[in-house]
Design a protein around this motif. Structure first.
Motif, short mmCIF file in Angstrom:
data_model
loop_
_atom_site.label_atom_id
_atom_site.label_comp_id
_atom_site.label_asym_id
_atom_site.label_seq_id
_atom_site.Cartn_x
_atom_site.Cartn_y
_atom_site.Cartn_z
N SER A 148 0.82 -1.21 0.00
CA SER A 148 0.00 0.00 0.00
C SER A 148 0.85 1.25 0.00
N ASP A 149 1.98 1.24 0.74
CA ASP A 149 2.85 2.40 0.76
C ASP A 149 3.36 2.72 -0.64
N CYS A 150 3.75 1.68 -1.37
CA CYS A 150 4.23 1.87 -2.74
C CYS A 150 3.10 2.41 -3.62
N GLN A 151 1.92 1.83 -3.49
CA GLN A 151 0.80 2.22 -4.34
C GLN A 151 0.38 3.67 -4.08
N GLY A 203 1.65 -4.29 -12.15
CA GLY A 203 1.04 -5.06 -13.22
C GLY A 203 1.53 -6.49 -13.29
N ASP A 204 2.41 -6.87 -12.39
CA ASP A 204 2.99 -8.20 -12.38
C ASP A 204 3.25 -8.60 -10.94
N GLY A 205 2.39 -9.43 -10.38
CA GLY A 205 2.49 -9.79 -8.98
C GLY A 205 3.46 -10.90 -8.66
N ASN A 206 4.28 -11.30 -9.62
CA ASN A 206 5.24 -12.36 -9.38
C ASN A 206 6.15 -11.98 -8.22
N LEU A 223 10.70 -3.14 -5.11
CA LEU A 223 10.05 -3.69 -6.30
C LEU A 223 10.96 -3.54 -7.51
N VAL A 224 10.98 -4.57 -8.35
CA VAL A 224 11.72 -4.53 -9.61
C VAL A 224 10.78 -5.02 -10.71
N ASP A 225 11.16 -4.82 -11.94
CA ASP A 225 10.40 -5.30 -13.10
C ASP A 225 9.12 -4.49 -13.28
N ASN A 280 9.63 -10.51 -8.32
CA ASN A 280 9.83 -9.09 -8.60
C ASN A 280 9.87 -8.25 -7.33
N VAL A 281 9.87 -8.90 -6.19
CA VAL A 281 9.95 -8.19 -4.91
C VAL A 281 11.21 -8.66 -4.20
N LEU A 282 12.09 -7.72 -3.92
CA LEU A 282 13.32 -8.03 -3.19
C LEU A 282 13.11 -7.66 -1.73
#
Length: 124
Positions: A2-5, A76-79, A92-94, A82-84
């Motif tokens: 949520s902080d990122c969003q 757009g990609d919840g994989n 977040l990456v990618d 993609n989260v370090l």
């Protein structure tokens, strides 16, 4: 997440392009696919496909899927790859599919990725 969003100011967020595959585009793609796929030989699978086609044909879905919830930044990609995570902060990456999106899709995408990878999902 949520902080990122919520980290991007509203004016800047409004200037971002929408994420790829808006829900209305996804609905249209699914409708087209459901008409192209040949009927399964298995009677239960054929009945399920017919039921899905009936659901997808509901005209009010266009209105529902076109609705614009309050925007947030979404990758757009919840994989989960993609989260370090360093033990205290997530990075977040990618961002190839990122853009203005909605919180619900971001949450569902991340949850589905966790479940596919066999990781426990905390339900709140």
């Amino acid at each position: 997440m949520s902080d990122c969003q919520n980290a991007i100011p509203a004016a800047d967020l409004a200037a971002l392009p929408p994420r790829l595959l808006h829900p209305l585009d996804a609905l249209r793609n699914l409708r087209a696919w459901s008409q192209r796929v040949p009927p399964p030989a298995d009677a239960s699978a054929a009945a399920a496909l017919d039921s899905a086609r009936g659901w997808l044909g509901r005209p009010h879905l266009d209105t529902v899927f076109a609705a614009e919830p309050p925007p947030v930044f979404g990758t757009g990609d919840g994989n989960l790859a993609n989260v370090l995570w360093d033990g205290s902060r997530a990075r977040l990456v990618d961002f190839e599919f990122s853009g203005r999106g909605d919180r619900a899709l971001s949450r569902v995408s991340g949850t589905a990725s966790q479940e596919r990878q066999g990781r426990p999902v905390r339900r709140s």
